[in-house]
Design an enzyme around this catalytic site. Sequence first.
Site, short mmCIF file in Angstrom:
data_model
loop_
_atom_site.label_atom_id
_atom_site.label_comp_id
_atom_site.label_asym_id
_atom_site.label_seq_id
_atom_site.Cartn_x
_atom_site.Cartn_y
_atom_site.Cartn_z
N HIS A 13 -9.11 -42.92 -9.05
CA HIS A 13 -9.22 -41.52 -9.49
C HIS A 13 -8.71 -40.63 -8.36
O HIS A 13 -9.40 -40.43 -7.36
CB HIS A 13 -10.67 -41.16 -9.83
CG HIS A 13 -10.82 -39.77 -10.39
ND1 HIS A 13 -11.50 -39.52 -11.57
CD2 HIS A 13 -10.38 -38.57 -9.95
CE1 HIS A 13 -11.48 -38.22 -11.81
NE2 HIS A 13 -10.80 -37.62 -10.84
N HIS A 15 -6.24 -37.01 -7.26
CA HIS A 15 -5.43 -35.82 -7.56
C HIS A 15 -4.36 -35.68 -6.49
O HIS A 15 -4.68 -35.54 -5.31
CB HIS A 15 -6.31 -34.56 -7.58
CG HIS A 15 -7.38 -34.61 -8.63
ND1 HIS A 15 -7.18 -34.15 -9.91
CD2 HIS A 15 -8.63 -35.12 -8.60
CE1 HIS A 15 -8.28 -34.36 -10.62
NE2 HIS A 15 -9.18 -34.95 -9.86
N LYS A 99 -6.82 -38.85 -19.85
CA LYS A 99 -7.95 -38.19 -19.21
C LYS A 99 -8.52 -37.13 -20.14
O LYS A 99 -7.80 -36.27 -20.63
CB LYS A 99 -7.51 -37.54 -17.90
CG LYS A 99 -8.63 -36.81 -17.15
CD LYS A 99 -9.69 -37.74 -16.62
CE LYS A 99 -10.89 -37.01 -16.03
NZ LYS A 99 -10.63 -36.49 -14.69
N HIS A 136 -14.27 -36.93 -17.84
CA HIS A 136 -15.01 -36.01 -16.97
C HIS A 136 -16.28 -35.68 -17.72
O HIS A 136 -16.27 -34.89 -18.67
CB HIS A 136 -14.20 -34.73 -16.68
CG HIS A 136 -14.92 -33.82 -15.72
ND1 HIS A 136 -14.52 -33.63 -14.42
CD2 HIS A 136 -16.06 -33.09 -15.87
CE1 HIS A 136 -15.37 -32.82 -13.81
NE2 HIS A 136 -16.31 -32.46 -14.68
N HIS A 174 -16.34 -40.39 -11.64
CA HIS A 174 -17.16 -39.77 -10.58
C HIS A 174 -18.61 -39.55 -11.00
O HIS A 174 -19.09 -38.42 -11.04
CB HIS A 174 -16.52 -38.47 -10.07
CG HIS A 174 -15.90 -37.58 -11.12
ND1 HIS A 174 -16.57 -37.16 -12.25
CD2 HIS A 174 -14.66 -37.04 -11.20
CE1 HIS A 174 -15.77 -36.39 -12.95
NE2 HIS A 174 -14.61 -36.31 -12.36
N ASP A 247 -11.63 -39.30 -6.32
CA ASP A 247 -11.56 -37.93 -6.83
C ASP A 247 -11.08 -36.98 -5.74
O ASP A 247 -11.40 -35.79 -5.78
CB ASP A 247 -12.91 -37.48 -7.42
CG ASP A 247 -12.78 -36.21 -8.23
OD1 ASP A 247 -11.67 -35.89 -8.69
OD2 ASP A 247 -13.81 -35.50 -8.40
C1 NCD Z 1 -10.87 -31.74 -9.33
C2 NCD Z 1 -9.59 -30.97 -9.00
O1 NCD Z 1 -9.63 -30.14 -8.09
O2 NCD Z 1 -8.55 -31.21 -9.63
N1 NCD Z 1 -11.99 -31.04 -8.77
C3 NCD Z 1 -13.22 -31.57 -8.52
O3 NCD Z 1 -14.12 -30.82 -8.14
N2 NCD Z 1 -13.48 -32.83 -8.67
C4 NCD Z 1 -10.97 -31.89 -10.81
C5 NCD Z 1 -12.04 -32.87 -11.25
O4 NCD Z 1 -11.86 -34.10 -11.12
O5 NCD Z 1 -13.07 -32.44 -11.74
ZN ZN Z 2 -10.95 -35.64 -10.52
#
Ligand code: NCD
Ligand code: ZN
Length: 344
Positions: A13, A15, A99, A136, A174, A247
């Site tokens: 996971h 970003h 997702k 999520h 998460h 995450d």
């Molecule tokens: C994530 C993001 O910034 O893209 N933020 C977070 O607080 N985890 C998005 C997500 O996974 O919820």
């Molecule tokens: Zn995330």
Amino acid sequence: MQTLTITKPDDFHLHLRDGVVLANIVNHTAAQFARAIVMPNLKPPVVNTEMALAYRDRILQCVDKKYNFEPLMTLYLTDNTSTEVIMEAAESNMIKALKYYPAGATTNSDQGVTDISKTYSTLEAMMEKGLPLLVHGEVTDNDVDVFDRESVFIDRVLAPLVRNFPDLKIVFEHITTRAAVDFVTQSSNNIAATITPQHMLLNRNDLFKGGLQPHHYCLPVLKAEADRLAVLEAATSGNSKFFLGTDSAPHARNTKETSCGCAGIYSAYAAIEMYVEAFDAADKLDKLEAFSSHYGADYYGLPRNQEMITLIKQDQTIPAILPLGDNELVPFLAGGTCSWQLKN
Ligand code: NCD
Ligand code: ZN
């Protein structure tokens, strides 16, 4: 000196964003992980195979040639994702999951799903093709306490979804609560969960320690100590339903240190070391490798990595600040020490 050698891990996971931010951060992940499930919450979101493959190319262009890093692509589920999109994704073999962001639940989720029942024919197609749904798991209702949004989501959305689609593979992303740990443990093997470093290392007191701590704010928000202990226990239990997903989510410093700060914690800089720290503190180092490098690959039907990495028990200082385009990024545990270090 104590060392630990394990199969190279994967991050299930992550970003990575796009453009200059992507270029600034992707090699932190590539230095540690062989593969990563890349989240599709760009602006605009990655909603079809063509967009995902173009995004994949942009990621690979930014990866240092010395790393053999493989981005695993996902699509963003909307109320309007068609069965054709699912068929094309499945046929490409390049899309590993979809997702599901409840609309409004988190960063860049405004085009997310407004009501999961609107996607039932899409989910049917995913089930047929064996494409996992990454969830999520938080309700967005304002009348639900922010610390209860995950457990309420289980009762209102996830449990009915699992009943209606027993053969759909679902990763509860998460997880942060005892309720989520119990739900996943008691469900079929189609249901798994990812666990972040912050939800193993911190509890909600850390949001307010000595004053408001914006760099500890992510969604789902940190929970009480009893929940942290349940998540830690799940990660270190040797149960193959629980595996690594950082995450890690970069946000520019000025968007976090402001009157209305963004949700997201950037852990990629030293993610594997932070997991080792958590497993070591729990005296469960023997359970780390399967959690970080076996169970996720097995769940996704991917071969386990062949390469190995070695970690050394030696203090490292996490930088206070990292570059992020014209801006700055404050990494998780900035300025603090981590007692493990990846050997290069
Ligand atoms: C994530 C993001 O910034 O893209 N933020 C977070 O607080 N985890 C998005 C997500 O996974 O919820
Ligand atoms: Zn995330």
